[in-house]
Design an enzyme around this catalytic site. Sequence first.
Site, PDB file in Angstrom:
ATOM      1  N   GLY A  72      -3.656   8.015  -2.267  1.00  0.00           N
ATOM      2  CA  GLY A  72      -4.252   7.313  -1.140  1.00  0.00           C
ATOM      3  C   GLY A  72      -4.370   5.817  -1.337  1.00  0.00           C
ATOM      4  CB  SER A 202      -5.068  11.384  -1.529  1.00  0.00           C
ATOM      5  OG  SER A 202      -4.841  11.431  -2.919  1.00  0.00           O
ATOM      6  CB  ALA A 203      -1.986  16.188  -2.703  1.00  0.00           C
ATOM      7  CB  THR A 242      13.309   9.585  -9.031  1.00  0.00           C
ATOM      8  OG1 THR A 242      14.494   8.892  -9.437  1.00  0.00           O
ATOM      9  CG2 THR A 242      13.603  11.068  -8.867  1.00  0.00           C
ATOM     10  CB  CYS A 333     -12.266   4.275  -6.163  1.00  0.00           C
ATOM     11  SG  CYS A 333     -10.916   5.458  -6.113  1.00  0.00           S
TER      12      CYS A 333
END
Length: 384
Positions: A72, A202-203, A242, A333
């Site tokens: 994120g 965000s997963a 990648t 965060c």
Amino acid sequence: MKRAYLDNAASTPIRNEVMQVMINTLKYSLGNPSSIQHSYGREARSILEESRICIAKNVKVSPNEIIFTSGGTEANNLILRSSVLDLNIRHILTSKLEHPSVLHTISDLSIRYKISVNFILNDEKGILDFNNMEEILKKNISKKTLVSLMYVNNEIGNLLEVDKVIFLCKKYNAYFHSDTIQAIGNIPIDMEKLSFDFATASAHKFYGPKGIGLAIIRSHILKKIKPFITGGVQEYGIRSGTENIHGIAGLSEAIRLSYCNFPSYIKKIQNLKSYCISELKKIISNIIFNGLSHHSEKSIPSILNFLYPTKKDHLLYFHLDLMGVAVSKGSSCNSSIKKISHVIQSITDKSLLNKTMPIRISFGIFNEKEDIDSLINALQKIRK
């Protein structure tokens, strides 16, 4: 000792089904998705694009509007920085309640590129003043403007009144970026009906892996965006490198599972939150909940934030952890042990903060009532 994990807003446990998809991808998908000259590369490319299609179907966007990122924070950076560099944004309108990845990036942009920044006023519940928002947009009508407001506040759970924001952005021809990191995968969200120009996910906020996320950029805007990371043609040339195929496959499976069973998932979380509110009121008279986190219709079901009456004890969270209960004081965060989060400071009287400590509880699908009982028992022991 059975531990109670109640910090799902920071990161959720990964689902077994998601883990299995990732293991299979790591084990059997050998190729580079850009090496389409052979079957190994084409198979990896197929996983990449099928995942993109699956995600797009669930959040109601076009597959070509999804850019995969490392999470994120990168997604928010990509959108904010590209808006200034490629869309010629000269004015940003936001609030003081945003995630650090938005606030710190905007601050950096304002210094580097002389971007003017305004903050929408909010009240003691974290509710934004939309009259003030309109006044600011009106005063800056001559500047190309980006409005950046989170859909769900990650600390107090407030839901943004998106219809009002969208209306004002259209009225004053402003772009709209919404940090939807706490929303996508946790509440139903239909991007087809919402006029967001940009959104992020965000997963690891919805039972997927860490280190993988996405930015949603509308196709008519994407054409104007130049490479954010150079060196290749991946992700439509916007983000070279990648792709993290097993992470993307995990993200896709996590979002698919979330949207498969939303009604029962949300009902369970709502019941846990209601039970927690009820139990907290029994042990803390005149409890103060932060923001709108205790309102069932105005906040996300998974977040509850309150002020715990205690002397200034920054070890409170460690005491709870030693008793087997994991909670937080806010955004992971912004996790300085001694500093109260900017969100809580923005909505709480300083005198009150001198005799209380904020606690954010965030529920997940793997939580049960026993976890809340553990929290209540631990709080009672600390008070004694």
